[in-house]
Design a protein around this motif. Structure first.
Motif, mmCIF file in Angstrom:
data_model
loop_
_atom_site.group_PDB
_atom_site.id
_atom_site.type_symbol
_atom_site.label_atom_id
_atom_site.label_comp_id
_atom_site.label_asym_id
_atom_site.label_seq_id
_atom_site.Cartn_x
_atom_site.Cartn_y
_atom_site.Cartn_z
ATOM 1 N N ASP A 50 0.851 -1.183 0.000
ATOM 2 C CA ASP A 50 0.000 0.000 0.000
ATOM 3 C C ASP A 50 0.893 1.242 0.000
ATOM 4 N N GLY A 51 1.009 1.888 -1.169
ATOM 5 C CA GLY A 51 1.886 3.044 -1.293
ATOM 6 C C GLY A 51 1.512 4.189 -0.380
ATOM 7 N N ASP A 52 0.225 4.413 -0.194
ATOM 8 C CA ASP A 52 -0.219 5.494 0.688
ATOM 9 C C ASP A 52 0.175 5.208 2.134
ATOM 10 N N ALA A 53 0.057 3.925 2.530
ATOM 11 C CA ALA A 53 0.435 3.550 3.895
ATOM 12 C C ALA A 53 1.933 3.744 4.107
ATOM 13 N N VAL A 54 2.728 3.406 3.093
ATOM 14 C CA VAL A 54 4.183 3.577 3.195
ATOM 15 C C VAL A 54 4.516 5.046 3.419
ATOM 16 N N LYS A 55 3.900 5.916 2.635
ATOM 17 C CA LYS A 55 4.157 7.358 2.784
ATOM 18 C C LYS A 55 3.740 7.856 4.163
ATOM 19 N N ALA A 56 2.592 7.378 4.632
ATOM 20 C CA ALA A 56 2.094 7.808 5.940
ATOM 21 C C ALA A 56 3.023 7.352 7.061
ATOM 22 N N LEU A 57 3.498 6.098 6.974
ATOM 23 C CA LEU A 57 4.391 5.578 8.004
ATOM 24 C C LEU A 57 5.720 6.316 7.998
ATOM 25 N N ALA A 58 6.274 6.527 6.794
ATOM 26 C CA ALA A 58 7.563 7.208 6.698
ATOM 27 C C ALA A 58 7.449 8.637 7.209
ATOM 28 N N ALA A 101 4.537 -1.901 6.271
ATOM 29 C CA ALA A 101 3.302 -1.976 5.489
ATOM 30 C C ALA A 101 3.084 -3.392 4.973
ATOM 31 N N ALA A 102 4.171 -4.049 4.546
ATOM 32 C CA ALA A 102 4.052 -5.423 4.057
ATOM 33 C C ALA A 102 3.626 -6.377 5.159
#
Length: 782
Positions: A14-22, A36-37
């Motif tokens: 989930d690209g959006d989740a990756v951005k949010a976490l980072a 995310a994975a």
């Protein structure tokens, strides 16, 4: 093409989740992708996971019977009763025993411990040993890491008048022992929030309840036992390991320092892998080969000399264990290969007389790793008439359920989907082996028999740097339930490759995307170097690490698997010694020659079946060895188009190359024809050598020009003499078949035999890289 050794599985990220976490947590993109994975898409949840603190530690009195157990222990302490801690012989049992002993001794208890011997007492409660504890004055037995299945043994202890408290984490049965208290995270009548504690985790809970404080003095033991017992590293287990590792790195405990020395580990660098591969195996070795008691004594002593002595003993026993495992594994592997050859059955059952039953579980793991089959390894005891052993499984084969189908053959067994232990009469081994093979064939598909590699994160090479890799430690510890991530990087060029190691069985690569480079090391994967070609585009999967050498740090990937989807060209032109390249050819390769005489020659030299080009039937994905040169490019294109090979090996043997002789120019032809007219007649074979030397030509040049003149009607041949025709017809040299043939041969040699590698690849790729429809049309045209 290089096929992967395993089935690669890559989840969608989930690209959006990756951005949010980072963004929220200040993580590197790689670390955010890993989370995310693993299902962490909410930054708050991810933060709680990464920054776990004592808020995740549950009140020990939430466990059923904890209040009863603490009250009973305290009452025995007040009365001065002797309390026996009854442990287990594995690492979890040893650390559990030590934690409980330290807690009891801190409360002033008259406590001692006992650990059953694997070979004399077996696993779990033992009536004979309980009786010995009673005779030593024990009024209370506290089991750790065992007891939940000891219904008869606990009853016997109670009958002697002893109180019994069970602390355990193994699966409860339908009937529970009649103990005074049962402390279990999954007690059928309890409601504890976290059910996956190891035995040492349960012991820590009891220690907390007894002392009233978080057991910080024993948390290092908790980390060792938890990691070694392979329980999921989540919830309280993760907290135990995280806190325990911090303590281990700074501990003044003599046992920790002695273990570091024995395992050749720098104490500040201790991590979960240190426990899993350094401490755990050494502690387990004692119980696998005999008495595990010295490991507890090592952890309890405050004397550095005594701790060092015990650690050295652990190390020696571990070396013995390693040799024993290696010897049994070699026997087991040899039996499998001798018995089944290339047709390995779906389930392996291997039995050997005299094999140490304490290490057969490790051997079963090695068989499963090598053959990727569910594997049972049994130790035969002729005197007792039994076979006792362990089993390990693969995805898709529920070991416990499949063994349960053979309950009539196996009086005693237990376990779970991936591992089990069993004991059965020797006479039943053959029937069990046959049954399990049949059950495997019914249950496992061919795809199931290919090992799986789960790739957590796909990366581009420009994402890999030292800072990103170092940031991954924020996600540690890794282990069961939160394994170390596997990274995949695709479409890379191999800049360099070589075999390394004294046995040349390891692989060292440098890969690039055209801008960035990455070093890759594959232990035991040296054979891949034979499959790599200069043009290969590879995809790699493995563990990102930091390699430090001579004070310099560089990113590095520890290779787990590699694949390349495109066809490959292997250049063996000029390799006249067959033994230098034949062994690298796949066993199922097609050997093809264009000329009958060359086919016969290679058949005699190699003993292999050599097909003529006209005999080759369409076979996609094969390996193709082209032994000699075609007469035309159309012949080569037809062969390549019909085979569509995944690998092409070009040898292109030619008995006599004409490329460097070249074609005589018109001045040479003119001079020779004038010479023949002036000479009248000229014996080509007898006098050609002298003329050639005079002109600085080769004898073959004289013969060739004579043949061209004859074909054009410029000369006649009588008894070996060339005689010029008085008034020859006006014809061009290219009208001669020999002239055109030499032109064509030189062109083919230039294009195929003497061209650079990349040019040869372009020529072959013009056919193999063409769309299937174009290739089919090309074959029809030919």
């Amino acid at each position: 093409m290089i096929d992967s050794m395993k089935r690669w599985r890559t989840p969608e990220t989930d690209g959006d989740a990756v951005k949010a976490l980072a963004g929220s947590l200040g993580l590197s993109p790689i670390a955010a992708k890993v989370l995310a994975a693993r299902g962490f898409t909410d930054p708050a949840e991810a933060s709680a996971f990464i920054n776990m603190d004592l808020g995740s530690w549950h009140d020990p009195f939430l466990m059923k019977d904890m209040d009863t157990a603490v009250e009973l222990i305290n009452s025995h302490i007040r009365r001065g009763s002797r309390i026996a801690v009854y442990g287990d012989y594995d690492c979890d049992g040893v650390t559990s025993t030590t934690v409980m002993m330290k807690a009891l001794l801190s409360r002033g208890a008259d406590a001692f411990y006992a650990i059953p011997n694997r070979f004399k007492h077996g696993y779990g409660p033992n009536t004979e040993l309980f009786t010995e504890l009673y005779e030593k004055g024990a009024s209370l037995i506290v089991t750790v890491d065992n007891g939940i299945s000891g219904i008869e043994q606990i009853a016997a202890a109670k009958a002697l008048g002893m109180d019994v408290i069970i602390t355990d984490h193994h699966e409860p049965g339908e009937e529970l022992p009649q103990a005074d208290a049962i402390i279990h995270p999954r007690h059928p009548e309890g409601n504890y929030p976290f059910g996956d504690l190891a035995g040492v985790g349960v012991a820590l809970k009891v220690a907390h309840a007894l002392t009233g404080d978080f057991p910080a003095d024993s948390i290092d033991l908790g980390a060792i036992g938890t990691v070694a017992d392979l329980v999921p590293l989540k919830g309280e287990n993760r907290l135990i390991v995280k806190k325990g590792l911090e303590k281990l790195r700074h501990s003044a405990d003599p046992a920790v320092k002695a273990l570091c020395k024995a395992a050749n580990v720098e104490q500040p660098a201790i991590d979960e892998e240190t426990i899993g591969f350094g401490f755990g195996p050494r502690i387990n070795a004692l119980g696998r080969l005999g008495d595990a008691g010295p490991a507890v004594r090592m952890f309890l002593t405050e004397d550095p000399a005594e701790a060092s002595m015990h650690a050295s003993s652990l190390d020696e026993r571990n070396r013995e264990r390693q040799k024993m495992v290696a010897a049994i594994a070699d026997e087991a592997i040899a039996w499998v290969e001798d018995t089944y050859g290339d047709r390995i059955p779906h389930v392996l059952t291997v039995a050997g007389e005299g094999w140490n039953p304490g290490v057969v579980g490790i051997v079963a793991s090695k068989l499963t790793e090598r053959f990727y089959r569910p594997s049972l390894v049994l130790s035969i005891d002729r005197e007792k008439g039994i076979a006792k052993g362990s089993a390990r499984s693969i995805e898709g084969f529920h070991l416990y359920q499949e063994l349960a189908k053979n309950a009539d053959l196996i009086p005693h067994f237990g376990g779970h989907p991936m591992a089990a232990g069993l004991t059965l009469p020797i006479d039943n081994v053959g029937a069990l082996r046959d049954n399990l093979i049949r059950q495997g064939e019914e249950t496992l598909t061919e795809e199931d028999l290919v090992p799986v590699l789960d790739i957590d994160v796909t990366l581009s090479l420009d994402e890999v740097d030292l800072a990103s890799i170092e940031s991954l430690r924020e996600l540690a510890p890794f282990g069961v339930g939160f394994v170390k991530p596997v990274y995949g990087i695709s479409e890379l060029s191999v800049e360099s490759s070589r075999k390394i190691g004294s046995m040349r069985n390891h692989l060292k690569l440098t890969v690039t995307d055209g801008r960035n480079q990455l070093d890759v090391v594959g232990f035991g994967l040296g054979h891949i170097e034979d499959e790599l070609t200069p043009d290969a585009k590879v995809s790699i999967a493995g563990d990102l690490q930091i390699n430090e050498w001579n004070g310099r740090k560089k990113p590095q990937l520890l290779l787990k698997d590699l694949k390349s989807s495109g066809w490959q060209l292997f250049d063996v032109r000029g390799e006249r010694v067959l033994s230098r390249w034949l062994p690298s050819i796949p066993a199922d390769a097609l050997f093809v020659a264009f000329k009958k005489e060359n086919a016969a020659k290679f058949r005699a030299d190699t003993g292999k079946e050599i097909l003529l080009c006209s005999q080759v039937e369409p076979a996609r994905g094969s390996s193709l060895v082209i032994l000699d040169l075609p007469d035309s490019m159309e012949e080569l294109e037809g062969l390549l188009g019909s085979c569509s090979p995944a690998r092409v090996y070009t040898h292109f043997h030619v008995p006599e190359s004409r490329y460097f002789m070249g074609i005589p120019d018109r001045k040479q032809f003119g001079w020779y024809y004038t010479f023949l007219k002036q000479k009248g007649q000229f014996h080509v074979m007898r006098e050609g050598e002298r003329l050639a030397k005079h002109r600085g030509w080769s004898r073959d040049t004289i013969i060739f020009m004579t043949k061209v003149f004859f074909e054009l009607g410029f000369v006649t041949m009588e008894n070996g003499f060339a005689v010029a025709v008085g008034d020859p017809p006006k014809r061009d040299l290219s009208e001669s078949g020999s002239y055109r043939g030499l032109e064509r041969q030189i062109e083919i040699e230039q294009a195929l035999l003497y061209s650079p590698y990349m040019e040869l690849r372009r020529v072959i790729g013009a056919v193999l890289d063409a769309p299937d429809t174009a290739r089919e049309e090309q074959q029809l045209w030919i």
